[in-house]
Scaffold this active site. Structure first.
Site, mmCIF file in Angstrom:
data_model
loop_
_atom_site.group_PDB
_atom_site.id
_atom_site.type_symbol
_atom_site.label_atom_id
_atom_site.label_comp_id
_atom_site.label_asym_id
_atom_site.label_seq_id
_atom_site.Cartn_x
_atom_site.Cartn_y
_atom_site.Cartn_z
ATOM 1 N N ILE A 12 0.845 -1.205 0.000
ATOM 2 C CA ILE A 12 0.000 0.000 0.000
ATOM 3 C C ILE A 12 0.878 1.251 0.000
ATOM 4 C CG2 ILE A 12 -1.820 1.279 1.206
ATOM 5 C CD1 ILE A 12 -2.852 -1.404 2.281
ATOM 6 N N LEU A 33 12.517 -2.580 4.624
ATOM 7 C CA LEU A 33 12.478 -3.581 3.546
ATOM 8 C C LEU A 33 12.223 -4.997 4.079
ATOM 9 C CD1 LEU A 33 15.374 -2.257 1.240
ATOM 10 C CD2 LEU A 33 12.915 -1.789 1.059
ATOM 11 N N GLY A 36 8.595 -4.640 2.595
ATOM 12 C CA GLY A 36 8.690 -3.708 1.468
ATOM 13 C C GLY A 36 9.756 -4.166 0.489
ATOM 14 N N ALA A 74 3.759 -1.648 9.448
ATOM 15 C CA ALA A 74 3.169 -2.549 10.442
ATOM 16 C C ALA A 74 3.107 -3.958 9.886
ATOM 17 C CB ALA A 74 1.752 -2.078 10.795
ATOM 18 N N SER A 116 -7.626 0.099 10.134
ATOM 19 C CA SER A 116 -8.214 -1.069 9.489
ATOM 20 C C SER A 116 -9.650 -1.281 9.939
ATOM 21 C CB SER A 116 -7.384 -2.294 9.862
ATOM 22 O OG SER A 116 -8.024 -3.473 9.459
ATOM 23 N N TYR A 140 -4.271 -8.181 15.746
ATOM 24 C CA TYR A 140 -3.920 -7.166 14.756
ATOM 25 C C TYR A 140 -4.882 -5.969 14.847
ATOM 26 C CZ TYR A 140 -4.099 -4.887 10.231
ATOM 27 O OH TYR A 140 -4.156 -3.941 9.243
ATOM 28 N N LYS A 144 -4.337 -1.827 15.927
ATOM 29 C CA LYS A 144 -4.763 -0.666 15.132
ATOM 30 C C LYS A 144 -5.661 0.256 15.971
ATOM 31 C CE LYS A 144 -2.563 -1.485 11.357
ATOM 32 N NZ LYS A 144 -1.617 -0.538 10.788
ATOM 33 N N ARG A 220 -16.854 -9.638 0.937
ATOM 34 C CA ARG A 220 -16.008 -8.588 1.506
ATOM 35 C C ARG A 220 -16.079 -7.326 0.656
ATOM 36 N NH1 ARG A 220 -16.217 -11.744 4.745
ATOM 37 N NH2 ARG A 220 -14.648 -12.766 6.017
ATOM 38 N N ARG A 281 -13.028 -20.778 7.636
ATOM 39 C CA ARG A 281 -11.834 -20.381 8.385
ATOM 40 C C ARG A 281 -12.308 -19.752 9.697
ATOM 41 N NH1 ARG A 281 -7.837 -16.216 5.376
ATOM 42 N NH2 ARG A 281 -9.575 -14.829 5.798
ATOM 43 N N GLY A 283 -13.142 -17.487 12.711
ATOM 44 C CA GLY A 283 -13.084 -16.033 12.890
ATOM 45 C C GLY A 283 -13.546 -15.223 11.687
HETATM 46 C C1 WQD Z 1 -11.225 -12.598 2.013
HETATM 47 C C2 WQD Z 1 -12.289 -13.668 1.781
HETATM 48 C C3 WQD Z 1 -11.926 -15.619 3.143
HETATM 49 C C4 WQD Z 1 -8.122 -16.728 1.212
HETATM 50 C C5 WQD Z 1 -7.921 -9.749 6.150
HETATM 51 C C6 WQD Z 1 -7.642 -9.270 7.525
HETATM 52 C C7 WQD Z 1 -8.036 -7.840 7.647
HETATM 53 C C8 WQD Z 1 -7.373 -7.014 6.582
HETATM 54 C C9 WQD Z 1 -7.603 -7.559 5.232
HETATM 55 C C10 WQD Z 1 -5.242 -5.965 6.958
HETATM 56 C C11 WQD Z 1 -12.770 -14.344 3.074
HETATM 57 C C12 WQD Z 1 -11.771 -15.952 1.673
HETATM 58 C C13 WQD Z 1 -9.304 -16.089 1.560
HETATM 59 C C14 WQD Z 1 -8.192 -18.019 0.628
HETATM 60 C C15 WQD Z 1 -10.607 -17.924 0.747
HETATM 61 N N1 WQD Z 1 -5.946 -6.999 6.765
HETATM 62 N N2 WQD Z 1 -10.528 -16.671 1.345
HETATM 63 N N3 WQD Z 1 -9.436 -18.565 0.407
HETATM 64 O O1 WQD Z 1 -9.916 -12.108 6.110
HETATM 65 O O2 WQD Z 1 -11.419 -10.478 4.898
HETATM 66 O O3 WQD Z 1 -9.312 -9.697 5.877
HETATM 67 O O4 WQD Z 1 -7.236 -8.931 5.201
HETATM 68 O O5 WQD Z 1 -5.618 -4.869 7.264
HETATM 69 O O6 WQD Z 1 -7.692 -7.396 8.904
HETATM 70 O O7 WQD Z 1 -8.359 -10.050 8.450
HETATM 71 O O8 WQD Z 1 -9.197 -11.082 3.882
HETATM 72 O O9 WQD Z 1 -8.225 -11.877 1.789
HETATM 73 O O10 WQD Z 1 -7.917 -13.266 3.880
HETATM 74 O O11 WQD Z 1 -10.173 -13.145 2.820
HETATM 75 O O12 WQD Z 1 -11.703 -18.474 0.529
HETATM 76 O O13 WQD Z 1 -7.166 -18.662 0.321
HETATM 77 O O14 WQD Z 1 -11.692 -14.722 1.013
HETATM 78 O O15 WQD Z 1 -12.554 -16.668 3.831
HETATM 79 O O16 WQD Z 1 -14.127 -14.645 2.887
HETATM 80 P P1 WQD Z 1 -10.045 -10.930 5.252
HETATM 81 P P2 WQD Z 1 -8.776 -12.361 3.076
#
Ligand code: WQD
Length: 326
Positions: A12, A33, A36, A74, A116, A140, A144, A220, A281, A283
């Protein structure tokens, strides 16, 4: 303005640096790095290699006469933060204390902070606006939120003005194709799908297809990183103009499902992308998407490139151009 971007060589951060340069600002980047990449740097921006836990180095850099700083340095893997909280406490909390203390000591009075949507936790209602309760579900997200609180106190006690930007799911690559440094060991959905398309991994694992969503997979709010980058410039302009602080969502306000991403990726890449349905998954909420009404109202910001087509096409272009395809 003269702007220091801490973490400016990251995924980002490099997009944010590009956006500030394009807007005519003078930019310097401070980065160790660790995640990065050198190939994410731009010749127009001075680069200082250093670690935020090295206070003298940070302070030395901060004394370069900056008007503002952007803090994106971070660790950001929510799952890992539950297994290694000490790492996240040190980098995200101690690291930020260093950055803000050095800013105050060097007389840098304005900060844009990468926050976040993980600060909200399990959604109690949708879309999520800034008034939604903040009850992070992972460490995490806690780091934040804690930094947002610290910023609030430094505003009260020291007059530091800040914009905390609560990103939803950052995705995509520079719409003009100028950033090519791929993230190492990605775990987020879109790069995982790209790696499967590129032949770098055998399949995409879909974490659950029995959610109460339109196709059963997780939904999402994916916000294009070029949109996010523009949000940083707009937020700093607002803080400079208003002389006040701000906590604001940056999201597309649209939900995209896992299967919709995979389908679009198959279309754009012309590759099969095998997908295997796995258990949910732990959570993971079923659906998450933002209200960005506040960003629209205050900053005149809204997502322009966060449709599924642009998200997938720009990411695929970065993978293609990097020579990663097999
Ligand atoms: C997105 C969707 C998964 C991988 C995370 C952090 C959040 C923020 C952004 C930093 C979900 C599904 C994912 C895979 C899948 N991070 N998935 N197979 O969990 O929404 O957010 O990243 O700021 O704090 O928690 O993002 O990209 O992991 O998942 O099916 O191999 O894709 O279950 O529905 P998430 P993600």
């Amino acid at each position: 303005m003269r702007i220091l971007i801490v973490g400016g060589a990251g995924y980002i951060g490099s997009h944010v640096a590009r956006e500030f340069l394009d807007a005519g600002h003078e930019v310097a980047v401070f980065d160790n790095l660790s995640s990065g990449r050198r190939d994410n740097l731009f010749p127009e921006a001075r680069f200082v290699e250093g670690d935020i836990l090295d206070y003298p180095a940070l302070l030395g850099c901060m004394r370069g006469g900056f008007d503002a700083l952007v803090h994106l340095a971070a660790a950001k893997a929510a799952g890992e933060s539950m297994l290694k909280p000490e790492k996240y406490a040190l980098q995200n909390l101690n690291g930020t204390v260093h950055i803000l203390n050095a800013a105050l000591e060097a007389g840098v009075g304005k900060v844009v902070f990468s926050s976040s949507a993980a600060t909200y936790g399990e959604p109690k209602y949708l879309p999520i606006d800034e008034k939604h309760p903040t009850e992070p579900e992972n460490f995490y997200g806690y780091t934040k939120l804690e930094v947002e609180r610290l910023l609030g106190w430094y505003d009260r006690l020291r007059g530091l003005k800040f914009a905390a930007l609560r990103y939803f799911n950052a995705a995509g690559y520079d719409v003009k194709g100028r950033i090519r440094g791929l993230e190492r060991d990605p775990a987020n959905l879109l790069p995982v799908v790209m790696e499967a398309a590129a032949g770098m991994r055998p399949e995409v694992q879909v974490f659950g297809d029995d959610y109460p969503t339109r196709d059963g997979t997780g939904v999402r709010d994916y916000v294009h990183v070029s949109d996010l980058a523009r949000g940083h410039v707009a937020a700093l302009e607002w803080v400079s103009r208003e002389g006040r602080s701000l906590v604001v969502n940056l999201g597309s306000e649209k939900g995209i499902s896992v299967l919709e991403i995979i389908e679009e990726a198959r279309r754009v890449t012309g590759r099969p992308i095998p997908a295997r349905i796995m258990p949910r998954r732990p959570g993971d909420p079923a659906q998450l998407y933002a209200s960005s009404a506040l960003a629209r109202e205050l900053l005149g910001w809204e997502a322009r490139h966060s449709d599924v087509g642009s998200l997938v096409a720009t990411t695929w272009e970065a993978y293609r151009a990097s020579g990663a395809l097999r």
